[in-house]
Write an enzyme that holds these catalytic residues in place. Sequence first.
Site, PDB file in Angstrom:
ATOM      1  N   ARG A  50       0.832  -1.206   0.000  1.00  0.00           N
ATOM      2  CA  ARG A  50       0.000   0.000   0.000  1.00  0.00           C
ATOM      3  C   ARG A  50       0.869   1.260   0.000  1.00  0.00           C
ATOM      4  O   ARG A  50       0.560   2.244  -0.689  1.00  0.00           O
ATOM      5  CB  ARG A  50      -0.950   0.005   1.202  1.00  0.00           C
ATOM      6  CG  ARG A  50      -1.900   1.187   1.180  1.00  0.00           C
ATOM      7  CD  ARG A  50      -2.982   1.081   2.225  1.00  0.00           C
ATOM      8  NE  ARG A  50      -2.459   1.197   3.578  1.00  0.00           N
ATOM      9  CZ  ARG A  50      -3.182   1.021   4.682  1.00  0.00           C
ATOM     10  NH1 ARG A  50      -4.458   0.679   4.589  1.00  0.00           N
ATOM     11  NH2 ARG A  50      -2.644   1.155   5.875  1.00  0.00           N
ATOM     12  N   ARG A 103      10.059  18.445  -8.789  1.00  0.00           N
ATOM     13  CA  ARG A 103      11.307  18.273  -9.549  1.00  0.00           C
ATOM     14  C   ARG A 103      12.495  18.935  -8.850  1.00  0.00           C
ATOM     15  O   ARG A 103      13.647  18.619  -9.137  1.00  0.00           O
ATOM     16  CB  ARG A 103      11.158  18.841 -10.965  1.00  0.00           C
ATOM     17  CG  ARG A 103      10.228  18.011 -11.838  1.00  0.00           C
ATOM     18  CD  ARG A 103      10.010  18.641 -13.172  1.00  0.00           C
ATOM     19  NE  ARG A 103       9.387  19.969 -13.039  1.00  0.00           N
ATOM     20  CZ  ARG A 103       8.940  20.708 -14.038  1.00  0.00           C
ATOM     21  NH1 ARG A 103       9.058  20.269 -15.280  1.00  0.00           N
ATOM     22  NH2 ARG A 103       8.391  21.874 -13.829  1.00  0.00           N
ATOM     23  N   LYS A 149      -2.322   6.995   1.056  1.00  0.00           N
ATOM     24  CA  LYS A 149      -2.072   7.280   2.474  1.00  0.00           C
ATOM     25  C   LYS A 149      -0.954   8.313   2.534  1.00  0.00           C
ATOM     26  O   LYS A 149       0.212   7.996   2.746  1.00  0.00           O
ATOM     27  CB  LYS A 149      -1.718   5.995   3.232  1.00  0.00           C
ATOM     28  CG  LYS A 149      -1.839   6.147   4.738  1.00  0.00           C
ATOM     29  CD  LYS A 149      -1.851   4.801   5.420  1.00  0.00           C
ATOM     30  CE  LYS A 149      -1.699   4.931   6.919  1.00  0.00           C
ATOM     31  NZ  LYS A 149      -2.753   5.671   7.603  1.00  0.00           N
ATOM     32  N   GLU A 182     -15.850   6.629   6.150  1.00  0.00           N
ATOM     33  CA  GLU A 182     -14.976   5.964   7.127  1.00  0.00           C
ATOM     34  C   GLU A 182     -14.847   6.833   8.367  1.00  0.00           C
ATOM     35  O   GLU A 182     -15.439   7.910   8.442  1.00  0.00           O
ATOM     36  CB  GLU A 182     -13.600   5.675   6.520  1.00  0.00           C
ATOM     37  CG  GLU A 182     -12.842   6.904   6.047  1.00  0.00           C
ATOM     38  CD  GLU A 182     -11.465   6.559   5.462  1.00  0.00           C
ATOM     39  OE1 GLU A 182     -10.887   5.519   5.801  1.00  0.00           O
ATOM     40  OE2 GLU A 182     -10.968   7.374   4.655  1.00  0.00           O
TER      41      GLU A 182
HETATM   42  N1  PMP Z   1      -8.822   4.915   7.115  1.00  0.00           N
HETATM   43  C1  PMP Z   1      -7.915   5.845   7.437  1.00  0.00           C
HETATM   44  C2  PMP Z   1      -8.156   7.254   7.039  1.00  0.00           C
HETATM   45  C3  PMP Z   1      -6.755   5.476   8.141  1.00  0.00           C
HETATM   46  O1  PMP Z   1      -5.847   6.403   8.467  1.00  0.00           O
HETATM   47  C4  PMP Z   1      -6.570   4.129   8.520  1.00  0.00           C
HETATM   48  C5  PMP Z   1      -5.346   3.736   9.288  1.00  0.00           C
HETATM   49  N2  PMP Z   1      -4.276   3.425   8.451  1.00  0.00           N
HETATM   50  C6  PMP Z   1      -7.548   3.197   8.151  1.00  0.00           C
HETATM   51  C7  PMP Z   1      -8.664   3.627   7.447  1.00  0.00           C
HETATM   52  C8  PMP Z   1      -7.400   1.740   8.492  1.00  0.00           C
HETATM   53  O2  PMP Z   1      -6.401   1.145   7.712  1.00  0.00           O
HETATM   54  P1  PMP Z   1      -5.530  -0.054   8.269  1.00  0.00           P
HETATM   55  O3  PMP Z   1      -6.480  -1.107   8.684  1.00  0.00           O
HETATM   56  O4  PMP Z   1      -4.703  -0.466   7.099  1.00  0.00           O
HETATM   57  O5  PMP Z   1      -4.723   0.459   9.387  1.00  0.00           O
END
Ligand code: PMP
Length: 288
Positions: A50, A103, A149, A182
């Site tokens: 990821r 750059r 991320k 989320e």
């Molecule tokens: N959503 C967000 C915005 C996050 O920061 C995280 C934490 N990494 C997750 C979901 C959950 O992802 P993971 O299970 O890979 O930690």
Amino acid sequence: MIIYLNGAYVPKEEAKVSVFDHGLLYGDGVFEGIRAYSGRIFRLEEHLDRMYDSAKTIDLKVPISKEEMAEAIKETIRRNNLKDCYIRPIVTRGNGDLGLDPRKCPVPTVIVIAVEWGAMYGDLYEKGLTAITVSVRRNSADALPPNVKSLNYLNNILAKIEANYKGGDEAIFFDTNGYLAEGSGDNIYVIKNGVLFVPPTVNNLRGVTRLVVLELAVSLGFTVKEQNMGYFDLYTADEVFVTGTAAEVAPIVTIDGRSIGNGRPGPVTSQMMKAFTAVTDKEGTPVY
Ligand code: PMP
């Protein structure tokens, strides 16, 4: 504390980056949050995949291979003599000038931090969390995809600030279409009549924990449905929980003042919490 910084292992006090680093100036970079349980790194490969995918999306060439990154992570854990820890690899665009052009940043900065860490929400795993749906919308996938991320977490921080002011333990995001997205740092699940509903991973980060939990749910015999949901679905759920590397599996029992189910962690959530712990208790890449 020993930190990995650009190929060297240095004491925390010496682990410094320039004020011209574009990670600082613009949030230009990517990171991961990984856990190790009893000296075994949980789903290391998935986290590295990821991170490198996030880097590719923002056209950031990570100067070390995934294997080298894995070794840097293991060695950082070893040098700090850690067993149960949270690991934070970071790759920034590196030093440039005050303009935003990547750059001008020839050499990315690579950092690995590892700290001892236990349960994030303390006694709330038993009591359940209070959540607030926030007015700030999750970044849209056609602007800054939540699947990247990136070091730019301001969208998430704004959600957290709003939840803090409104007395919530966690924020719940909707996207600009009004679909459930989320939490501020975790994925969300809705249980209704024994079915586990989860938003498709367009308006949220494709959580490593999410995949583990969905596989577990299927193996435990639950029907899992990826589906867009609105706040009606959230308020009328039998159970709601969130998952993430830091949060693990955490029940949500109140949303915007409404009790979810009977206001206590429900049976499906409890089953998922137990099943997840059983996996983290035995799986992982050994460090020592
Ligand atoms: N959503 C967000 C915005 C996050 O920061 C995280 C934490 N990494 C997750 C979901 C959950 O992802 P993971 O299970 O890979 O930690």
